[in-house]
Design a protein around this motif. Structure first.
Motif, PDB file in Angstrom:
ATOM      1  N   ARG A 106      -3.004  -6.938   2.822  1.00  0.00           N
ATOM      2  CA  ARG A 106      -3.130  -5.484   2.780  1.00  0.00           C
ATOM      3  C   ARG A 106      -4.407  -5.095   2.038  1.00  0.00           C
ATOM      4  O   ARG A 106      -4.884  -5.833   1.186  1.00  0.00           O
ATOM      5  N   ASP A 107      -4.921  -3.923   2.356  1.00  0.00           N
ATOM      6  CA  ASP A 107      -6.147  -3.431   1.735  1.00  0.00           C
ATOM      7  C   ASP A 107      -5.960  -3.351   0.217  1.00  0.00           C
ATOM      8  O   ASP A 107      -5.124  -2.581  -0.276  1.00  0.00           O
TER       9      ASP A 107
ATOM     10  N   ASN B 193      -1.378   5.968  -8.478  1.00  0.00           N
ATOM     11  CA  ASN B 193      -0.675   7.213  -8.189  1.00  0.00           C
ATOM     12  C   ASN B 193       0.714   7.262  -8.813  1.00  0.00           C
ATOM     13  O   ASN B 193       1.301   8.336  -8.959  1.00  0.00           O
TER      14      ASN B 193
ATOM     15  N   TRP C 216      -8.456  -5.777  -6.601  1.00  0.00           N
ATOM     16  CA  TRP C 216      -7.371  -5.041  -7.263  1.00  0.00           C
ATOM     17  C   TRP C 216      -7.529  -5.087  -8.779  1.00  0.00           C
ATOM     18  O   TRP C 216      -7.415  -4.071  -9.462  1.00  0.00           O
TER      19      TRP C 216
ATOM     20  N   ALA D 134      -4.717   2.062  -5.329  1.00  0.00           N
ATOM     21  CA  ALA D 134      -4.455   3.499  -5.328  1.00  0.00           C
ATOM     22  C   ALA D 134      -2.956   3.771  -5.399  1.00  0.00           C
ATOM     23  O   ALA D 134      -2.520   4.712  -6.085  1.00  0.00           O
ATOM     24  N   ASN D 135      -2.168   2.958  -4.732  1.00  0.00           N
ATOM     25  CA  ASN D 135      -0.710   3.113  -4.777  1.00  0.00           C
ATOM     26  C   ASN D 135      -0.211   2.977  -6.211  1.00  0.00           C
ATOM     27  O   ASN D 135       0.593   3.786  -6.690  1.00  0.00           O
TER      28      ASN D 135
ATOM     29  N   ILE E 119       0.802  -1.228   0.000  1.00  0.00           N
ATOM     30  CA  ILE E 119       0.000   0.000   0.000  1.00  0.00           C
ATOM     31  C   ILE E 119       0.835   1.278   0.000  1.00  0.00           C
ATOM     32  O   ILE E 119       0.310   2.362  -0.270  1.00  0.00           O
ATOM     33  N   THR E 120       2.141   1.187   0.285  1.00  0.00           N
ATOM     34  CA  THR E 120       2.962   2.404   0.368  1.00  0.00           C
ATOM     35  C   THR E 120       4.261   2.343  -0.423  1.00  0.00           C
ATOM     36  O   THR E 120       4.808   3.387  -0.777  1.00  0.00           O
TER      37      THR E 120
ATOM     38  N   LEU F 220      -7.821  -2.014  -2.090  1.00  0.00           N
ATOM     39  CA  LEU F 220      -8.152  -0.703  -2.645  1.00  0.00           C
ATOM     40  C   LEU F 220      -6.984   0.266  -2.467  1.00  0.00           C
ATOM     41  O   LEU F 220      -6.679   1.058  -3.371  1.00  0.00           O
ATOM     42  N   LYS F 221      -6.328   0.200  -1.319  1.00  0.00           N
ATOM     43  CA  LYS F 221      -5.174   1.062  -1.088  1.00  0.00           C
ATOM     44  C   LYS F 221      -3.998   0.638  -1.969  1.00  0.00           C
ATOM     45  O   LYS F 221      -3.220   1.481  -2.426  1.00  0.00           O
ATOM     46  N   GLN F 222      -3.880  -0.666  -2.211  1.00  0.00           N
ATOM     47  CA  GLN F 222      -2.826  -1.135  -3.118  1.00  0.00           C
ATOM     48  C   GLN F 222      -3.096  -0.657  -4.547  1.00  0.00           C
ATOM     49  O   GLN F 222      -2.170  -0.273  -5.275  1.00  0.00           O
TER      50      GLN F 222
END
Length: 256
Positions: free
Chosen positions: A125-126, A136, A169, A132-133, A94-95, A128-130
């Motif tokens: 890990r989430d 981006n 994903w 978004a990573n 995610i980060t 949706l956040k993955q």
């Protein structure tokens, strides 16, 4: 005397043939497939035995390959073998973002190499956040390969969790880029944790240290056949891949 009507019985042989012939066809197809010899040729320039039955060759890289001279990669050609495509690591979890991605992405494009970006996925890990990573970091354009989901670790999660999070994903990527993403994994992981539910996605298979094609009834498009290859412009060893098709088919797979 009244005539008796003869009852025409369907010959038993028809039933036997109806059962046997489809099976014989499948066996014949498998036999022909095995008879198609997969030829490997040793190329000292690349440092590995290359499956020369394929026309389209490529690599996949991350920051661990250091600073890549992409023009040298593109210009290297031995016989009919050259690097036509590259998968480049973009993100993880995610980060995390690959420190070399921006440069690799730009320079690979400038060198005229068909490029694709991949995300290393964690089912813990989430999703949706993955997604978004990845969004981006990666801007895909016409001529780029679809986004890639690198799913190869289970982190002690059951298959149902891996399937559900991976599906989220993949669907997010399809909404963002308008194409079906590619799945990267090995046959064992695919059959154990993903299965037929994901058969509609293009597949990139890891299968090396063995001189044979990935053995699976599941159709695959890319085959990662070595992780110790060498190419001009890269100081370290690098993963080598082939595409199951010609240049036109590879272009057709790309984002329109």
């Amino acid at each position: 005397m009244a005539k008796t009507r003869r009852i025409r019985k369907r010959p038993f042989i028809y039933l036997i043939l109806a059962i046997i012939l489809p099976g014989m066809a499948v066996i014949g197809w498998l036999w022909l497939r095995e008879k198609q010899q997969l030829e490997f040729v040793r190329y000292e320039e690349f440092g590995i035995d290359m499956p020369v039955s394929y026309a389209m060759h490529g690599i996949d890289i991350s920051k661990f390959q250091g600073k890549v001279n992409w023009m040298a990669v593109r210009q290297m050609q031995v016989d009919d073998i050259r690097i036509s495509f590259a998968f480049i690591k973009a993100t993880e979890g995610i980060t995390r973002q690959d420190a070399a991605f921006a440069r690799n992405w730009e320079k690979a494009g400038e060198a005229g190499i068909i490029r694709g970006a991949y995300h290393f996925f964690y089912s813990t890990r989430d999703p949706l956040k993955q997604a978004a990573n990845f969004r981006n970091v990666v801007s895909l354009r016409s001529g780029d390969l679809p986004p890639v989901l690198d799913v190869e670790v289970h982190n002690n999660q059951p298959a149902a969790v891996i399937r559900s999070t991976a599906r989220i994903w993949l669907e997010e990527m399809e909404k963002a880029y308008g194409v079906k993403p590619i799945i990267y994994t090995n046959i064992h992981f695919y059959e154990t944790y993903l299965g037929k539910e994901f058969d509609e996605y293009p597949l990139w298979v890891a299968h090396y240290y063995q001189k044979d094609r990935p053995r699976s009834p599941r159709k695959w498009l890319f085959w990662q056949h070595s992780d110790i290859g060498r190419v001009n412009g890269i100081r370290t060893t690098v993963d080598f891949n082939v595409f199951q098709g010609d240049s036109a088919a590879l272009r057709e797979l790309c984002i329109p």
